[in-house]
Design a protein around this motif. Structure first.
Motif, PDB file in Angstrom:
ATOM      1  N   CYS A 195       0.827  -1.225   0.000  1.00  0.00           N
ATOM      2  CA  CYS A 195       0.000   0.000   0.000  1.00  0.00           C
ATOM      3  C   CYS A 195       0.853   1.263   0.000  1.00  0.00           C
ATOM      4  O   CYS A 195       0.528   2.230  -0.684  1.00  0.00           O
ATOM      5  N   PHE A 196       1.920   1.258   0.778  1.00  0.00           N
ATOM      6  CA  PHE A 196       2.743   2.453   0.891  1.00  0.00           C
ATOM      7  C   PHE A 196       3.814   2.516  -0.193  1.00  0.00           C
ATOM      8  O   PHE A 196       4.059   3.574  -0.773  1.00  0.00           O
ATOM      9  N   ASN A 197       4.455   1.401  -0.480  1.00  0.00           N
ATOM     10  CA  ASN A 197       5.565   1.396  -1.439  1.00  0.00           C
ATOM     11  C   ASN A 197       5.107   1.412  -2.890  1.00  0.00           C
ATOM     12  O   ASN A 197       5.686   2.118  -3.711  1.00  0.00           O
ATOM     13  N   ASN A 221       1.696   4.077  -3.034  1.00  0.00           N
ATOM     14  CA  ASN A 221       2.083   5.385  -2.505  1.00  0.00           C
ATOM     15  C   ASN A 221       0.955   6.056  -1.717  1.00  0.00           C
ATOM     16  O   ASN A 221       0.730   7.262  -1.822  1.00  0.00           O
ATOM     17  N   LEU A 222       0.245   5.259  -0.918  1.00  0.00           N
ATOM     18  CA  LEU A 222      -0.830   5.799  -0.096  1.00  0.00           C
ATOM     19  C   LEU A 222      -0.265   6.510   1.125  1.00  0.00           C
ATOM     20  O   LEU A 222       0.801   6.152   1.629  1.00  0.00           O
ATOM     21  N   HIS A 223      -0.987   7.486   1.597  1.00  0.00           N
ATOM     22  CA  HIS A 223      -0.588   8.210   2.807  1.00  0.00           C
ATOM     23  C   HIS A 223      -1.027   7.458   4.067  1.00  0.00           C
ATOM     24  O   HIS A 223      -0.335   7.455   5.071  1.00  0.00           O
ATOM     25  N   GLN A 224      -2.212   6.802   3.990  1.00  0.00           N
ATOM     26  CA  GLN A 224      -2.733   6.080   5.139  1.00  0.00           C
ATOM     27  C   GLN A 224      -3.682   4.987   4.676  1.00  0.00           C
ATOM     28  O   GLN A 224      -4.218   5.051   3.572  1.00  0.00           O
ATOM     29  N   GLN A 262      -6.293   3.451  12.121  1.00  0.00           N
ATOM     30  CA  GLN A 262      -5.563   3.886  10.941  1.00  0.00           C
ATOM     31  C   GLN A 262      -4.088   3.566  11.081  1.00  0.00           C
ATOM     32  O   GLN A 262      -3.550   3.448  12.188  1.00  0.00           O
ATOM     33  N   LEU A 277      -0.630   5.113   9.386  1.00  0.00           N
ATOM     34  CA  LEU A 277      -0.022   6.135   8.537  1.00  0.00           C
ATOM     35  C   LEU A 277       1.236   5.592   7.884  1.00  0.00           C
ATOM     36  O   LEU A 277       1.928   4.728   8.465  1.00  0.00           O
ATOM     37  N   ASN A 278       1.553   6.095   6.707  1.00  0.00           N
ATOM     38  CA  ASN A 278       2.761   5.705   6.007  1.00  0.00           C
ATOM     39  C   ASN A 278       3.968   6.078   6.869  1.00  0.00           C
ATOM     40  O   ASN A 278       4.178   7.248   7.172  1.00  0.00           O
ATOM     41  N   LYS A 289       7.010   6.392   6.273  1.00  0.00           N
ATOM     42  CA  LYS A 289       7.958   7.280   5.616  1.00  0.00           C
ATOM     43  C   LYS A 289       7.550   8.745   5.732  1.00  0.00           C
ATOM     44  O   LYS A 289       8.371   9.626   5.583  1.00  0.00           O
ATOM     45  N   GLU A 290       6.262   8.976   5.978  1.00  0.00           N
ATOM     46  CA  GLU A 290       5.757  10.344   6.008  1.00  0.00           C
ATOM     47  C   GLU A 290       5.511  10.877   7.409  1.00  0.00           C
ATOM     48  O   GLU A 290       5.101  12.019   7.558  1.00  0.00           O
TER      49      GLU A 290
END
Length: 64
Positions: free
Chosen positions: A2-4, A7-10, A54, A56-57, A59-60
């Motif tokens: 989902c994140f990699n 590229n989702l934020h959450q 939730q 969260l990513n 990385k962010e």
């Protein structure tokens, strides 16, 4: 994924507050409770609460 890849934020989920196995599973995966909907839905002649969790990513996430 989902994140990699996406590229989702959450990402998030909503779980019946009485579903302890699912809550345990998601919290082990790093999800945090971010909300509670009191008496959100009616089932079996009773009102039930719902938790919102939730993730969260990582990385962010910024340190405050």
């Amino acid at each position: 994924y989902c994140f990699n890849t996406l590229n989702l934020h959450q990402i998030y989920c909503n779980i019946d507050s009485g579903n302890h196995d699912s809550i345990r599973l998601f919290t082990r995966m790093g999800y945090k409770t971010c909300g509670l909907r009191k008496q959100w839905y009616y089932r079996n002649q009773e009102w039930h609460d719902e938790l919102m969790l939730q993730l969260l990513n990582p990385k962010e996430i910024k340190d405050k």
